[in-house]
Design an enzyme around this catalytic site. Sequence first.
Site, PDB file in Angstrom:
ATOM      1  N   ASP A   1     -10.056   0.379  16.689  1.00 39.35           N
ATOM      2  CA  ASP A   1      -9.825   1.216  15.509  1.00 39.35           C
ATOM      3  C   ASP A   1     -10.672   0.724  14.329  1.00 39.35           C
ATOM      4  O   ASP A   1     -10.168   0.521  13.225  1.00 39.35           O
ATOM      5  CB  ASP A   1      -8.338   1.206  15.137  1.00 39.35           C
ATOM      6  CG  ASP A   1      -7.964   2.330  14.178  1.00 39.35           C
ATOM      7  OD1 ASP A   1      -8.744   3.301  14.067  1.00 39.35           O
ATOM      8  OD2 ASP A   1      -6.895   2.240  13.540  1.00 39.35           O
TER       9      ASP A   1
ATOM     10  N   PHE B   1       0.848  -1.191   0.000  1.00 43.04           N
ATOM     11  CA  PHE B   1       0.000   0.000   0.000  1.00 43.04           C
ATOM     12  C   PHE B   1       0.884   1.241   0.000  1.00 43.04           C
ATOM     13  O   PHE B   1       0.797   2.080   0.876  1.00 43.04           O
ATOM     14  CB  PHE B   1      -0.917   0.016   1.221  1.00 43.04           C
ATOM     15  CG  PHE B   1      -1.699  -1.248   1.386  1.00 43.04           C
ATOM     16  CD1 PHE B   1      -2.901  -1.423   0.723  1.00 43.04           C
ATOM     17  CD2 PHE B   1      -1.232  -2.270   2.197  1.00 43.04           C
ATOM     18  CE1 PHE B   1      -3.627  -2.591   0.872  1.00 43.04           C
ATOM     19  CE2 PHE B   1      -1.952  -3.441   2.352  1.00 43.04           C
ATOM     20  CZ  PHE B   1      -3.148  -3.602   1.685  1.00 43.04           C
TER      21      PHE B   1
ATOM     22  N   ASN C   1       2.406   1.669   4.887  1.00 46.09           N
ATOM     23  CA  ASN C   1       3.639   1.426   4.162  1.00 46.09           C
ATOM     24  C   ASN C   1       4.560   0.464   4.906  1.00 46.09           C
ATOM     25  O   ASN C   1       5.709   0.281   4.542  1.00 46.09           O
ATOM     26  CB  ASN C   1       4.364   2.745   3.870  1.00 46.09           C
ATOM     27  CG  ASN C   1       4.704   3.507   5.135  1.00 46.09           C
ATOM     28  OD1 ASN C   1       4.451   3.034   6.243  1.00 46.09           O
ATOM     29  ND2 ASN C   1       5.266   4.683   4.973  1.00 46.09           N
TER      30      ASN C   1
END
EC number: 2.7.11.1
Length: 299
Positions: free
Chosen positions: A153, A45, A51
């Site tokens: 999250d 990504f 990353n």
Amino acid sequence: MSRPEQQFKKVLKNPQAQYAVYPTIKVERISTTEHMYFIATKPMFEGGRRNNVFLGHQVGQPVVFKYVSKKEIPGNEVVVMKALQDTPGVIKLIEYTENAMYHILIIEYIPNSIDLLHYHYFKKLEENEAKKIIFQMILIIQNIYEKGFIHGDIKDENLIIDIDQKIIKVIDFGSAVRLNETHPQYNMFGTWEYVCPEFYYYGYYYQLPLTVWTIGMVAVNLFRFRAENFYLNDILKGENYIPDNISETGKQFITDCLTINENKRLSFKGLVSHPWFKGLKKEIQPISELGVDYKNVIT
């Protein structure tokens, strides 16, 4: 070049191998106590928040490598993923290793999948499909709750969908914590844009009302075709966040989840019984396990 490494390079060239493909990418080796892996040297990504996530390969089976800095985050993610290893709808931890700088998580790879952020951006979802996605998400979150944890999250980026089977998996447990229903929490480990209003105003929150709020935010954003996501600031500014193209019961579900007063918000245990999901339990099959069965790999 070894045969497994050649096979891995073929995987990287396959357009179905996720939505970021690097045909000329270099490959490195990494060893654990159990296996030898080949790992791509470029993130899956690139340019995004993930990353630190790389595609890997072990004996013909694609896997995902996630590097977590020891300086930034303790190794809680590994502990939580081990505890949730057999939980339906939760991405599997295959193996774990570390070096001086990183916790290295080796995670199952779901072919032909994409996160919900990109899924709803590029595809206009009809209400029935979005409703099934939200219902699955709730069931998985409640599975996690039953094991004594809160994901911490929940957002569309942390939910992946198998494009063919339309089955959801929850990923990224870096913010997950032990369930504590009765005590206020003063630290926000998740994404600020998904923060609940009580934390914004008063600096505290309770885990379950926060979870209901984030579910409502995901529900809103699933209908945001080719548009930026809505967040707390947009709601507080008085912008209309209720989608126009859904039923009145769908609008009511979103309103019930995104009530500013946490005491009037839809209860966590009342999510699946909301009228919007009437009849859906019979339509949704039990959440099936995708990918390779890695049960009992982690000991």
